[in-house]
Scaffold this active site. Structure first.
Site, short mmCIF file in Angstrom:
data_model
loop_
_atom_site.label_atom_id
_atom_site.label_comp_id
_atom_site.label_asym_id
_atom_site.label_seq_id
_atom_site.Cartn_x
_atom_site.Cartn_y
_atom_site.Cartn_z
N GLY A 15 -19.28 3.23 -3.54
CA GLY A 15 -20.45 3.28 -3.05
C GLY A 15 -21.35 3.59 -4.10
O GLY A 15 -22.63 2.87 -4.17
N GLY A 26 -20.95 6.92 2.14
CA GLY A 26 -19.98 7.23 1.32
C GLY A 26 -20.38 6.69 -0.10
O GLY A 26 -20.30 5.68 -0.54
N GLY A 70 -19.00 7.57 -3.00
CA GLY A 70 -17.73 7.68 -3.90
C GLY A 70 -17.81 6.71 -5.24
O GLY A 70 -18.82 6.22 -5.39
N ASN A 71 -16.63 6.47 -5.71
CA ASN A 71 -16.43 5.46 -6.59
C ASN A 71 -17.21 4.11 -6.08
O ASN A 71 -17.92 3.63 -6.95
CB ASN A 71 -15.06 5.18 -6.96
CG ASN A 71 -14.72 4.10 -7.87
OD1 ASN A 71 -15.10 2.76 -7.38
ND2 ASN A 71 -14.35 4.22 -9.04
N LYS A 131 0.75 -1.00 0.18
CA LYS A 131 -0.02 -0.04 0.04
C LYS A 131 0.97 1.25 -0.23
O LYS A 131 1.98 1.32 0.52
CB LYS A 131 -0.96 0.03 1.08
CG LYS A 131 -2.12 0.93 1.08
CD LYS A 131 -3.07 0.27 0.51
CE LYS A 131 -4.56 1.15 0.07
NZ LYS A 131 -5.31 0.32 -0.50
P1 NAD Z 1 -13.82 7.99 -3.05
O1 NAD Z 1 -13.03 8.99 -2.53
O2 NAD Z 1 -14.30 7.98 -4.32
O3 NAD Z 1 -15.06 7.95 -2.13
C1 NAD Z 1 -15.19 8.19 -0.71
C2 NAD Z 1 -16.68 8.80 -0.63
O4 NAD Z 1 -16.85 8.83 0.85
C3 NAD Z 1 -16.89 10.32 -0.96
O5 NAD Z 1 -17.98 10.42 -1.68
C4 NAD Z 1 -16.96 11.11 0.37
O6 NAD Z 1 -17.64 12.11 0.20
C5 NAD Z 1 -17.41 10.03 1.22
N1 NAD Z 1 -17.02 10.42 2.47
C6 NAD Z 1 -15.92 10.45 3.28
N2 NAD Z 1 -16.31 10.51 4.72
C7 NAD Z 1 -17.65 10.19 4.82
C8 NAD Z 1 -18.36 10.63 5.96
N3 NAD Z 1 -17.75 10.66 7.06
N4 NAD Z 1 -19.91 10.41 5.73
C9 NAD Z 1 -20.29 10.16 4.32
N5 NAD Z 1 -19.48 9.98 3.47
C10 NAD Z 1 -18.06 10.27 3.48
O7 NAD Z 1 -13.08 6.63 -2.70
P2 NAD Z 1 -13.31 5.16 -3.15
O8 NAD Z 1 -12.37 4.80 -4.26
O9 NAD Z 1 -14.97 4.98 -3.25
O10 NAD Z 1 -13.13 4.34 -1.92
C11 NAD Z 1 -13.96 4.18 -0.66
C12 NAD Z 1 -13.20 3.29 0.36
O11 NAD Z 1 -13.41 2.02 -0.39
C13 NAD Z 1 -11.94 3.49 0.77
O12 NAD Z 1 -11.78 3.07 2.35
C14 NAD Z 1 -11.06 2.65 -0.11
O13 NAD Z 1 -9.83 2.33 0.60
C15 NAD Z 1 -12.21 1.34 -0.06
N6 NAD Z 1 -11.65 0.76 -1.39
C16 NAD Z 1 -11.69 1.39 -2.71
C17 NAD Z 1 -11.32 0.53 -3.63
C18 NAD Z 1 -11.60 0.92 -4.98
O14 NAD Z 1 -11.33 0.26 -6.29
N7 NAD Z 1 -11.81 2.33 -5.27
C19 NAD Z 1 -11.06 -1.07 -3.65
C20 NAD Z 1 -11.16 -1.51 -2.36
C21 NAD Z 1 -11.46 -0.54 -1.26
#
Ligand code: NAD
Length: 404
Positions: free
Chosen positions: A213, A208, A210-211, A96
């Site tokens: 969710g 959450g 983001g990508n 990581k």
């Molecule tokens: P991202 O930055 O696209 O999305 C994160 C979202 O969470 C954002 O919309 C943000 O507004 C929201 N957020 C943050 N704090 C918050 C809170 N307190 N209340 C409500 N919403 C909140 O990131 P992502 O790529 O979607 O990743 C999200 C999680 O998934 C991370 O923990 C990441 O490590 C994990 N993850 C991601 C992937 C991937 O392929 N992108 C793979 C495995 C794990």
């Protein structure tokens, strides 16, 4: 988060009958790179890459740009990656990386300079057969494309297999953007099938958007219309509608950089994002950041099924309390493994100079993920363990019996 990961690994290891010496040996990362990146304008940032375990293949794991990034968190996330790649049977290890930075405070030129400098510093230690980084929180295909370009200029590599999560035109894979959310949907559906609840009508809250969710929500809306998304949050606000939220409309808003506070539709109410975990729903999906549910707020959780799409969103004390109240946690190393599985498939395509259809990528994703979910479920039953401990046990068994 590191304490929770370490403690869960110790518990899983003890249940497997492993000696402390073997578990401690596994916990020790192979190599840690800690460095400072100075930009030409004078700003300077602390950067990390932890290469935890490569017993099964090259280190694999994302790069996070966030002000809270620190060595302890990167270590924990690298350790979880080693378990995740083993849990789903990939020929990869765990690593990581991250930079302690708020990318919103950088100009586009500074972001590119920072990304290139990160790849440049690590170039002797990474590469298609050594360590293959990917995007994570606040990093995206554009950032990865800069890093690949920098790596290629320094090393002459032309495989494109040095990083995954690239844009499609630069060697990325179809299906990668949706993979983690899709994997969460597959995990929930397979768990429901195994536990005899396949046809259940469910209400769902997603913390959450983001990508991960957002894709969880849109894939679920298409593949499982009997699951109703009734609550969702980003950092700006929470949204609820007992008649169902429109996942596609919310995803389009986020894709155009909108905030949930800007969303208005009939029947939709705004609530504090902190109240998302307390929604009276069947399934709570945690898709924001680590340590979201802790001993300080776990008593507010009402859902009886929780999907860990973020890494480490529930700390150990909270997990224990949830287990005591018969709440099922679908654990991160399985529920969000769709991302690393499709990253692996991207790497395979790059090395073979192939481009697969999205349908082929999605069916390969299921081919890796579904047996891992079934194995976790079986171990949990056989060992009378939680799904989380069962997933850790299955992964740890593979990692501690396999020599390099
Ligand atoms: P991202 O930055 O696209 O999305 C994160 C979202 O969470 C954002 O919309 C943000 O507004 C929201 N957020 C943050 N704090 C918050 C809170 N307190 N209340 C409500 N919403 C909140 O990131 P992502 O790529 O979607 O990743 C999200 C999680 O998934 C991370 O923990 C990441 O490590 C994990 N993850 C991601 C992937 C991937 O392929 N992108 C793979 C495995 C794990």
């Amino acid at each position: 988060m590191l304490n929770t990961a370490t403690s869960l690994i110790l518990r899983a290891g003890h249940q497997l009958g492993l000696d402390d010496a073997i578990i401690n040996d596994f916990l020790e990362p192979n190599r840690e790179h800690i460095f400072e990146i100075g930009l030409t304008g004078g700003k300077s940032f602390k950067a990390y890459r932890v290469q935890h375990n490569d017993n099964h293949g090259p280190y694999k794991g994302g790069i996070r740009f966030h002000p809270d990034v620190n060595l302890e968190e990167v270590r924990a996330l690298a350790t979880l990656m080693s378990l995740k790649t083993a849990a789903v049977g990939l020929p990869l290890g765990g690593g990581k990386g991250g930079i302690s930075v708020d990318p919103r405070q950088l100009s586009p030129a500074e972001l590119e300079e920072l990304s290139r400098a990160y790849a440049r510093h690590l170039s002797p230690h990474i590469g298609p057969h050594k360590d293959v980084p990917a995007p994570d929180v606040n990093t995206n295909p554009a950032i990865i494309d800069w890093m690949v370009d920098e790596f290629e200029q320094i090393t002459g590599d032309t495989t494109k297999a040095s990083f995954t999560g690239k844009s499609l035109g630069a060697g990325g894979s179809l299906g990668r953007d949706a993979a983690t959310g899709r994997g969460g949907v597959i995990t929930l559906a397979e768990y429901l099938r195994l536990s005899g609840q396949a046809d259940r009508q469910l209400t769902v809250a997603v913390q959450g958007f983001g990508n991960v969710g957002s894709f969880f929500s849109t894939v679920a809306a298409t593949d499982h219309p009997q699951w109703k998304l009734v609550a969702a949050s980003d950092t700006s606000t929470g949204l609820t509608n007992p008649n169902g939220l429109d996942a596609t409309a919310l995803s389009e808003l986020k894709a155009s950089h909108g905030r949930f506070t800007d969303y208005h539709a009939a029947g939709v109410t705004q609530i504090s994002p902190d109240d998302m975990i307390a929604q009276d729903v069947d399934v709570l999906v945690l898709a924001a950041l680590g340590d979201t549910v802790t001993e300080s707020n776990v008593s507010r959780v009402k859902a009886k099924i929780i999907v860990e799409l973020a890494n480490g969103p529930i700390n150990e004390a909270a997990s224990d309390q949830l287990a005591a109240s018969d709440t099922v946690i679908l654990p991160d190393i399985i529920a969000n493994a769709g991302g690393v599985i499709v990253s692996y498939l991207e790497w395979v395509q790059n090395l073979a100079d192939e481009h697969w259809t999205e349908q082929k990528v999605n069916s390969e994703l299921e081919r890796y993920l579904i047996p891992a979910i079934q194995a976790m479920y079986r171990t949990a039953k056989d060992e009378k363990a939680s799904l989380k401990i069962a997933a850790f046990m299955n992964a740890l068994a593979k990692l501690t019996t396999s020599a390099k």
